[in-house]
Scaffold this motif. Structure first.
Motif, PDB file in Angstrom:
ATOM      1  N   ARG A 156       0.868  -1.195   0.000  1.00 43.77           N
ATOM      2  CA  ARG A 156       0.000   0.000   0.000  1.00 43.77           C
ATOM      3  C   ARG A 156       0.900   1.238   0.000  1.00 43.77           C
ATOM      4  O   ARG A 156       0.815   2.098   0.877  1.00 43.77           O
ATOM      5  N   ALA A 157       1.729   1.335  -1.003  1.00 42.74           N
ATOM      6  CA  ALA A 157       2.742   2.389  -1.062  1.00 42.74           C
ATOM      7  C   ALA A 157       2.146   3.749  -1.390  1.00 42.74           C
ATOM      8  O   ALA A 157       1.170   3.868  -2.137  1.00 42.74           O
ATOM      9  N   VAL A 158       2.768   4.772  -0.814  1.00 43.41           N
ATOM     10  CA  VAL A 158       2.511   6.177  -1.129  1.00 43.41           C
ATOM     11  C   VAL A 158       3.868   6.807  -1.408  1.00 43.41           C
ATOM     12  O   VAL A 158       4.870   6.447  -0.785  1.00 43.41           O
ATOM     13  N   PHE A 159       3.897   7.760  -2.349  1.00 39.42           N
ATOM     14  CA  PHE A 159       5.158   8.384  -2.742  1.00 39.42           C
ATOM     15  C   PHE A 159       5.078   9.890  -2.522  1.00 39.42           C
ATOM     16  O   PHE A 159       4.035  10.501  -2.776  1.00 39.42           O
ATOM     17  N   LEU A 160       6.171  10.479  -2.038  1.00 43.76           N
ATOM     18  CA  LEU A 160       6.216  11.901  -1.713  1.00 43.76           C
ATOM     19  C   LEU A 160       7.163  12.630  -2.652  1.00 43.76           C
ATOM     20  O   LEU A 160       8.297  12.184  -2.878  1.00 43.76           O
ATOM     21  N   THR A 161       6.704  13.767  -3.185  1.00 44.53           N
ATOM     22  CA  THR A 161       7.575  14.634  -3.977  1.00 44.53           C
ATOM     23  C   THR A 161       7.403  16.078  -3.528  1.00 44.53           C
ATOM     24  O   THR A 161       6.333  16.481  -3.075  1.00 44.53           O
ATOM     25  N   PHE A 162       8.484  16.845  -3.648  1.00 47.17           N
ATOM     26  CA  PHE A 162       8.498  18.276  -3.343  1.00 47.17           C
ATOM     27  C   PHE A 162       8.912  19.005  -4.612  1.00 47.17           C
ATOM     28  O   PHE A 162       9.826  18.556  -5.307  1.00 47.17           O
ATOM     29  N   ASP A 163       8.288  20.137  -4.903  1.00 52.56           N
ATOM     30  CA  ASP A 163       8.594  20.862  -6.147  1.00 52.56           C
ATOM     31  C   ASP A 163       9.281  22.197  -5.879  1.00 52.56           C
ATOM     32  O   ASP A 163       8.994  22.883  -4.895  1.00 52.56           O
TER      33      ASP A 163
END
Length: 270
Positions: free
Chosen positions: A62-69
């Motif tokens: 149940r993966a979630v991925f985080l990104t910052f812009d």
């Protein structure tokens, strides 16, 4: 069919200390929610492995991925704001949350920040549209990338930002020729790689926009030049196995959700 959300935050967004007006407040609460619902954050590279057929559904779970812009310094540097008080950086928030987890659960916690390569562009954007305090520097990139909690990836050469002046500024859909792609992707990767010691593997389209030429021709056909594994836009949707690897969707904090309840609906969508 398995599908996974990518959640995107901007560390320069702190209009107050509310969830909806402060991405730092939101990130801290969102990490708690993600794990309380049985999800776990994983590195973006694991999503690329899955899309390339080198990881199975069970490995992602149940993966979630985080990104910052945009690569504002507040990704990694705390700020004692004169009006809103101490603003913990995204890195500090992640480190504090990891300390509450057992080592096995904390092991995969990771984020990717997409930075702008051109120093001149970052200075102009900071001066004209942000803080005017040189808070979009690159002096933290190498150490941060090597630390292993936050990876440094590419947000283009100059964001094609209107603060830089000239015709055709203010969007990314007009990056539609080989020469423009070379500048925005290859030149950016070489510059970022020179500063971090590692060429970027991922690209996030500024404004979330991409031209058909970038999505359908340049990225798929010029992999020997750009060396990227995937590119990311900002459509509000989960990533599926059949998603276009050169136009992957992401949810944007403050735009696609403004409360923990709204994020819960996104996380529970699959």
């Amino acid at each position: 069919m398995p599908a996974f959300p990518i959640l995107t935050y901007h560390s320069q967004i702190f209009q107050d200390n509310s969830y909806s007006g402060n991405n730092h407040v939101a990130l801290a609460r969102d990490l708690e929610l993600i794990y309380s619902l049985g999800h776990r954050v994983q590195p973006l590279s694991r999503l690329a492995d899955w899309l390339e057929g080198n990881a199975d559904d069970r490995e992602l779970g149940r993966a979630v991925f985080l990104t910052f812009d945009d690569g504002c310094n507040f990704d990694v540097q705390d700020l004692d704001h004169p009006e809103f008080g101490l603003q913990s950086s995204f890195r500090s928030i992640m480190q504090a949350f990891a300390a509450t987890l057992d080592p096995a659960r904390a092991a995969g916690l990771h984020a990717t920040t997409f930075v702008i390569a051109s120093e001149a562009a970052r200075r102009a954007m900071d001066s004209q549209s942000l803080f005017g305090q040189n808070w979009m520097s690159s002096d933290w990139w190498r150490e941060t990338d090597r630390e292993g909690l936050i990876a440094i990836e590419s947000h283009g050469w100059d964001h094609n930002h209107p603060d830089l002046g000239g015709d055709g500024r203010g969007g990314f859909e007009n990056i539609d020729s080989e020469s423009l792609c070379q500048e925005q992707v290859v030149r950016a990767a070489e510059t970022i790689g020179g500063l971090t010691g590692r060429k970027p593997a991922f690209f996030a389209y500024p404004y979330g926009q991409s031209s058909a030429y970038m999505r359908d021709i340049w990225f798929p056909d010029f992999t020997d030049q750009h060396g990227c594994r995937a590119a990311f836009a900002t459509e509000a949707a989960h990533v599926h196995k059949d998603s276009n690897r050169w136009n992957l969707p992401r949810y944007i904090c403050g735009h696609d959700w403004q409360s923990p309840e709204m994020l819960r609906e996104i996380l529970d969508a699959v």
